[in-house]
Design a protein around this motif. Sequence first.
Motif, PDB file in Angstrom:
ATOM      1  N   CYS A 162      -0.639   1.125  -5.199  1.00 30.61           N
ATOM      2  CA  CYS A 162      -0.067   1.372  -3.887  1.00 30.61           C
ATOM      3  C   CYS A 162      -0.970   0.781  -2.818  1.00 30.61           C
ATOM      4  O   CYS A 162      -2.106   0.378  -3.090  1.00 30.61           O
ATOM      5  N   THR A 184       1.716   4.151  -0.456  1.00 33.36           N
ATOM      6  CA  THR A 184       2.904   4.174  -1.301  1.00 33.36           C
ATOM      7  C   THR A 184       2.983   2.904  -2.133  1.00 33.36           C
ATOM      8  O   THR A 184       2.499   1.843  -1.722  1.00 33.36           O
ATOM      9  N   GLY A 185       3.606   3.032  -3.284  1.00 35.56           N
ATOM     10  CA  GLY A 185       3.891   1.891  -4.147  1.00 35.56           C
ATOM     11  C   GLY A 185       5.343   1.936  -4.579  1.00 35.56           C
ATOM     12  O   GLY A 185       5.973   3.002  -4.592  1.00 35.56           O
TER      13      GLY A 185
END
Length: 260
Positions: A162, A184-185
């Motif tokens: 991420c 976030t990923g």
Amino acid sequence: MAERVHPADSPPESGQFSGNFSSGEFPKKPAPPPSTYVIQVPKDQIYRVPPPENAHRLQYLSRKKTNRSSCRCCFCSLLAAIFILAVLAGISLAVLYLVFRPEAPKYSVEGFSVSGINLTSSSPISPKFNVTVRSRNGNGKIGIYYEEGSTVDVYYNDVDLCNGVLPAFYQPAKNVTVVKTALTGSKIQLTTAIRKEMRNELSKKTMPFKLRIKAPVKIKVGSVKTWAITVKVNCDVTVDKLTAPSKVVSTKCSHDVDLW
């Protein structure tokens, strides 16, 4: 019986010279030895200056030597100027160091929450990390501007899970700042070997991750701000589980600085 000595055979008396000098003739110059040549050049053909047909060549060579000398002088002057500037810059940096005694900020990871990683399925994952970073500026007269354009990434081995950014902020002298950021990923595909390795680490409650931060900063000394300097923070973080709230088991951070 005594012998008569002819006057012609007797040696010359004192004041007389041998040879045919009485006739007024001088002895001839000896002939030069073999393979020796004597060249006589008329006086009017001996030049103190080059002949007209070679004057342009002399002028060309003289101009070429002058140009070389000028280039050599310019090059030496340039080297001298660079050396003087380097010495002055070194002296200035030494004075600033003695006056302000700068020290690098210290970084640590205070929180590391993980979610969105399912190791029982072969489907791509979309992990989420909530990271809390603590920055301590121990300098008494130096402030730090954290500029926009930073990057924050979390890796497992060489897999980038991420990414995100740090907020821009100013950290004054003798200050501790705690920064929180959400990473976030999306659709990260893990290989079978990586999933198996992560399950083994999870069973021991020691899941290791690598946190990589790159942030452009400007140093404030008095009322003067420097150019943008890139700070790189590398942290090894180990957590006990992959669900929130996870606990940080161990953390170790190092940093590096790119001045240009």
